[in-house]
Design a protein around this motif. Structure first.
Motif, PDB file in Angstrom:
ATOM      1  N   GLU A  10      -1.230   2.305  -8.739  1.00  0.00           N
ATOM      2  CA  GLU A  10      -1.092   1.267  -9.761  1.00  0.00           C
ATOM      3  C   GLU A  10      -2.487   0.832 -10.182  1.00  0.00           C
ATOM      4  O   GLU A  10      -3.315   0.471  -9.344  1.00  0.00           O
ATOM      5  N   ARG A  37       1.308   2.685 -13.865  1.00  0.00           N
ATOM      6  CA  ARG A  37       1.757   3.186 -12.558  1.00  0.00           C
ATOM      7  C   ARG A  37       1.954   4.697 -12.656  1.00  0.00           C
ATOM      8  O   ARG A  37       2.413   5.200 -13.673  1.00  0.00           O
ATOM      9  N   ASP A  66      -0.481   1.167 -22.387  1.00  0.00           N
ATOM     10  CA  ASP A  66      -0.125  -0.252 -22.317  1.00  0.00           C
ATOM     11  C   ASP A  66      -1.193  -1.104 -23.003  1.00  0.00           C
ATOM     12  O   ASP A  66      -0.877  -2.070 -23.707  1.00  0.00           O
ATOM     13  N   PHE A 135      17.904  -6.078 -15.990  1.00  0.00           N
ATOM     14  CA  PHE A 135      16.632  -5.780 -15.334  1.00  0.00           C
ATOM     15  C   PHE A 135      15.695  -5.026 -16.283  1.00  0.00           C
ATOM     16  O   PHE A 135      14.483  -5.282 -16.315  1.00  0.00           O
ATOM     17  N   ILE A 136      16.240  -4.082 -17.049  1.00  0.00           N
ATOM     18  CA  ILE A 136      15.420  -3.337 -18.006  1.00  0.00           C
ATOM     19  C   ILE A 136      14.800  -4.282 -19.031  1.00  0.00           C
ATOM     20  O   ILE A 136      13.595  -4.225 -19.319  1.00  0.00           O
ATOM     21  N   TRP A 137      15.616  -5.169 -19.584  1.00  0.00           N
ATOM     22  CA  TRP A 137      15.123  -6.090 -20.602  1.00  0.00           C
ATOM     23  C   TRP A 137      14.124  -7.084 -20.021  1.00  0.00           C
ATOM     24  O   TRP A 137      13.100  -7.401 -20.645  1.00  0.00           O
ATOM     25  N   ARG A 138      14.383  -7.557 -18.809  1.00  0.00           N
ATOM     26  CA  ARG A 138      13.483  -8.523 -18.177  1.00  0.00           C
ATOM     27  C   ARG A 138      12.104  -7.913 -17.950  1.00  0.00           C
ATOM     28  O   ARG A 138      11.083  -8.575 -18.166  1.00  0.00           O
ATOM     29  N   GLN A 139      12.077  -6.663 -17.509  1.00  0.00           N
ATOM     30  CA  GLN A 139      10.805  -6.012 -17.249  1.00  0.00           C
ATOM     31  C   GLN A 139      10.089  -5.648 -18.549  1.00  0.00           C
ATOM     32  O   GLN A 139       8.865  -5.764 -18.655  1.00  0.00           O
ATOM     33  N   ALA A 140      10.860  -5.225 -19.559  1.00  0.00           N
ATOM     34  CA  ALA A 140      10.238  -4.759 -20.793  1.00  0.00           C
ATOM     35  C   ALA A 140       9.705  -5.902 -21.642  1.00  0.00           C
ATOM     36  O   ALA A 140       8.662  -5.756 -22.288  1.00  0.00           O
ATOM     37  N   ARG A 141      10.381  -7.047 -21.629  1.00  0.00           N
ATOM     38  CA  ARG A 141       9.994  -8.106 -22.555  1.00  0.00           C
ATOM     39  C   ARG A 141       8.627  -8.699 -22.243  1.00  0.00           C
ATOM     40  O   ARG A 141       7.993  -9.304 -23.115  1.00  0.00           O
ATOM     41  N   SER A 142       8.141  -8.509 -21.001  1.00  0.00           N
ATOM     42  CA  SER A 142       6.818  -9.028 -20.672  1.00  0.00           C
ATOM     43  C   SER A 142       5.728  -8.348 -21.489  1.00  0.00           C
ATOM     44  O   SER A 142       4.659  -8.921 -21.703  1.00  0.00           O
ATOM     45  N   SER A 143       6.007  -7.116 -21.980  1.00  0.00           N
ATOM     46  CA  SER A 143       4.985  -6.396 -22.745  1.00  0.00           C
ATOM     47  C   SER A 143       4.658  -7.102 -24.056  1.00  0.00           C
ATOM     48  O   SER A 143       3.536  -6.995 -24.550  1.00  0.00           O
TER      49      SER A 143
END
Length: 201
Positions: A10, A37, A66, A135-143
């Motif tokens: 990472e 990662r 990113d 979970f997918i949306w929660r992780q992706a929205r931080s971008s």
């Protein structure tokens, strides 16, 4: 069962990049935080170095992507414009994954309710679709929600310090290269001298 060794890397790094506003076309220097990662697999422990190198290369590639994504979604410090097309593009990938997950979930639940009510495990597995989507949306929205925290536009003093650091690095690299070239010339001169002495004998 996998027999071997897996490597997980990472990376997280601030990198200075040039931001060009798509609205006012002004260029600004910005320090951008990128995260990546990577994973590498070494079957039967036969390619450990290659697997570690693959993991690091993948992590760096994801970190650079990113960083570019964050910079494309940044708000211009001069005119305040934010490229909404870049934001929509960042949301499109996760939205597609969520649509696929929910479609598969609906299909499994339909199979349980209509085709075979005895296969409760199928329905249970189908119910995991909405949870996975969350979970997918929660992780992706931080971008896109953390863009303003991950992009720092440099002041004039910071830009001047950055250029001074870059100049020092270039001078150090040039001095190292010149030192290596001098050493090669001296080594070549010593070889020619030894060859000449052998001929005289």
């Amino acid at each position: 069962m996998f027999l071997g060794k897996s490597y997980h890397v990472e990376l997280q790094r601030w990198v200075v990049s040039v931001f060009t506003c798509p609205n006012c076309h002004e260029e600004q220097y910005a320090s951008v935080l990128g995260t990546g990662r990577g994973e590498g697999m070494s079957p039967y422990f036969l390619a450990n170095e290659q697997a570690a190198s693959d993991a690091r290369r993948k992590a760096k590639r994801e970190m650079d992507a990113d960083r570019r994504l964050a910079l494309s979604m940044a708000k211009c410090p001069l005119c305040g414009h934010r490229d909404e097309d870049a934001v929509l593009s960042a949301k499109r990938g996760p939205a597609l994954l969520i649509a696929l997950a929910l479609s598969a979930s609906a299909g499994l639940v339909y199979f349980y309710l209509v085709v075979d009510p005895h296969l409760f495990g199928v329905a249970l597995f189908g119910a995991l679709g909405p949870i996975g989507s969350w979970f997918i949306w929660r992780q992706a929205r931080s971008s896109w929600e953390t863009v303003d925290d991950r992009v720092h536009f440099l002041s004039e003093d910071e830009v001047a310090k950055y250029h001074r650091r870059q100049n020092r690095k270039r001078r150090a690299a040039r001095a190292e290269l010149e030192s290596e070239e001098r050493e090669l010339r001296h080594a070549d001169k010593r070889r020619r001298k030894r060859r000449k002495n052998r001929v005289r004998r």
